[in-house]
Write an enzyme that holds these catalytic residues in place. Structure first.
Site, PDB file in Angstrom:
ATOM      1  NE  ARG A  90      -3.619   2.226   2.445  1.00 28.59           N
ATOM      2  CZ  ARG A  90      -4.556   2.431   3.325  1.00 28.59           C
ATOM      3  NH1 ARG A  90      -4.699   1.625   4.330  1.00 28.59           N
ATOM      4  NH2 ARG A  90      -5.384   3.454   3.208  1.00 28.59           N
ATOM      5  CG  HIS A 179      -9.865   6.571   2.800  1.00 27.37           C
ATOM      6  ND1 HIS A 179     -10.611   7.531   3.435  1.00 27.37           N
ATOM      7  CD2 HIS A 179      -9.009   6.095   3.724  1.00 27.37           C
ATOM      8  CE1 HIS A 179     -10.225   7.639   4.688  1.00 27.37           C
ATOM      9  NE2 HIS A 179      -9.235   6.772   4.893  1.00 27.37           N
ATOM     10  CD  GLU A 381      -8.627   0.702   2.837  1.00 30.42           C
ATOM     11  OE1 GLU A 381      -9.010   0.647   4.020  1.00 30.42           O
ATOM     12  OE2 GLU A 381      -7.929   1.613   2.388  1.00 30.42           O
TER      13      GLU A 381
END
Ligand code: AMP
Length: 396
Positions: A90, A179, A381
């Protein structure tokens, strides 16, 4: 293929190992206090827990601890690291360089580094995490998944600030949004469930400790509430969200604070925590106080809900229509009270809640005569990162 997902922060490293043949979570863990005294690692594999307090002077040491945890004879899940086919990282800020996830190579590493001025807290940590991981698994393909990428489809009118244009051309100062992985995952899921991928206008409310909203037309993001940094938009756990920038100057002058210190206060001591006068940054505490009529909770919950309601209205106008409002993340998925407060007095937009369905956290929580669908769609996620990683490494 087993895929390892890494989310490296400045002093933490979160990870998940996912078996992509069945999209099953094999292990989930967290290294905390990296570079600080009292560092530790905890890992959960079903009911089994692996915990160690050990020195983790840097991310490389943390990554070694992750390897030890995953391959632990008693509480691990794999015999050795060769059973990991790829790693998905990420990464907070891809700036305008990334509209999608990317296989990590020299130019991608350079671009993540070049975007450090836009994500000064996170990008260096993300980069350190990638390098630490690469040292131990040099031959395993790695993919960067950017929090900003999904929002890159925003039109210029949505991302430009009304400041001298040269700040945009010279310093890339504009709205980016965050996000994105969650907004992409949840909007795709909602559009699939609605059965109208070609023509859909949905508002995603990602409401957690950090909160953001997005307006998504036919699967493409056209606006989002966070900006250059995650400070803009909703009232969050400790972030102020939208405010008149003149506040920074006034507080700086009155309290003798540097602008950057005021911004830190707006990030860390504002939002629920600030407006409730230090009661809590956690929605559950805020709502409990609201329910008791304690003004600290009442004012905070009211500002929180009211601002989200205004954004729903403005996004309906921006999209010239609204098919669904979708709630996700910690508050959005679990708090029927938050959803009820947010959607009060929205009949004008064609929204009517079914309070029974809302209480039960059902997938569809709108009343039978509601023109707009209201949905609760859990975000994931890590799974989104793993899917991207698999797709990219499979296509090599
Ligand atoms: P996240 O950042 O997505 O983990 O969300 C954290 C926020 O979700 C916190 O403000 C929590 O109070 C809130 N939250 C988590 N679980 C619940 C729940 N069961 N009911 C209400 N709020 C919750």
């Amino acid at each position: 293929m087993n895929i390892l997902i890494i989310n490296a922060g400045s002093s933490s490293l979160k990870y998940q190992l996912i078996d992509m043949s069945t999209e099953t979570l094999l292990a989930k863990g967290l290294c905390e206090r990296i570079g600080i005294e009292g560092s530790n690692i905890t890992q959960k594999v079903g009911e089994k827990k692996y915990e160690r307090t050990l020195p983790l002077p840097d991310h490389a040491a943390a990554f070694e601890a992750v390897v030890a945890a995953l391959t632990d004879a008693e509480n691990g899940v794999i015999a050795d690291m060769s059973s990991i086919g790829a790693v998905g990282h990420r990464v907070l800020h891809g700036g305008a360089d990334f509209t999608a996830s990317a296989l990590i190579d020299g130019p991608v590493l350079k671009a993540i580094e070049d975007n450090i001025p836009l994500g000064p807290l996170h990008n260096p940590a993300n980069l350190t995490g990638i390098l630490a991981c690469r040292k131990i698994m040099p031959d395993v393909p790695m993919v960067a998944v950017f929090d900003t990428a999904f929002h890159q489809t925003m039109p210029r009118r949505a991302y430009l600030y009304g400041i001298p244009y040269r700040y945009y051309t010279e310093w890339k100062l504009r709205r980016y949004g965050f996000h994105g992985t969650s907004h992409r995952f949840v909007s795709a899921e909602a559009i699939r469930l609605l059965g109208n991928p070609a023509h859909s206008k949905v508002v995603i409310c990602h409401l957690g400790n950090g909160s953001s909203m997005s307006a998504v037309v036919d699967g493409r993001c056209v606006d989002t509430s966070m900006g250059l940094t995650p400070l803009e938009g909703m009232l969050m756990g400790t972030r102020s969200g939208d405010l008149d920038p003149a506040v920074v100057g006034v507080i700086g002058e009155r309290e003798g604070m540097a602008a950057q210190d005021v911004v830190t206060m707006l990030n860390k001591k504002s939002g629920f925590m600030g407006l409730s006068d230090g009661l809590s940054s956690d929605w559950r505490d805020i709502y409990a106080a609201y329910a008791q009529g304690d003004d600290r909770g009442v004012r905070t919950a009211e500002v929180f809900a009211y601002r989200i309601r205004k954004y729903i209205g403005s996004y309906a106008a921006a999209m010239n229509g609204l098919d669904a409002v979708v709630f996700t993340a910690g508050i959005g998925e679990n708090s029927a009270d938050a959803r009820r407060l947010i959607l009060e007095d929205t009949e004008f937009l064609g929204i009517r809640l079914d309070e029974e369905k809302n209480r039960r956290n059902e997938l569809y929580i709108q009343a039978a005569d509601s023109r707009v669908k209201v949905m609760v769609v859990p975000t994931n996620e890590e799974l989104a990162i793993a899917r991207d990683t698999l797709e990219i490494v499979s296509g090599q």
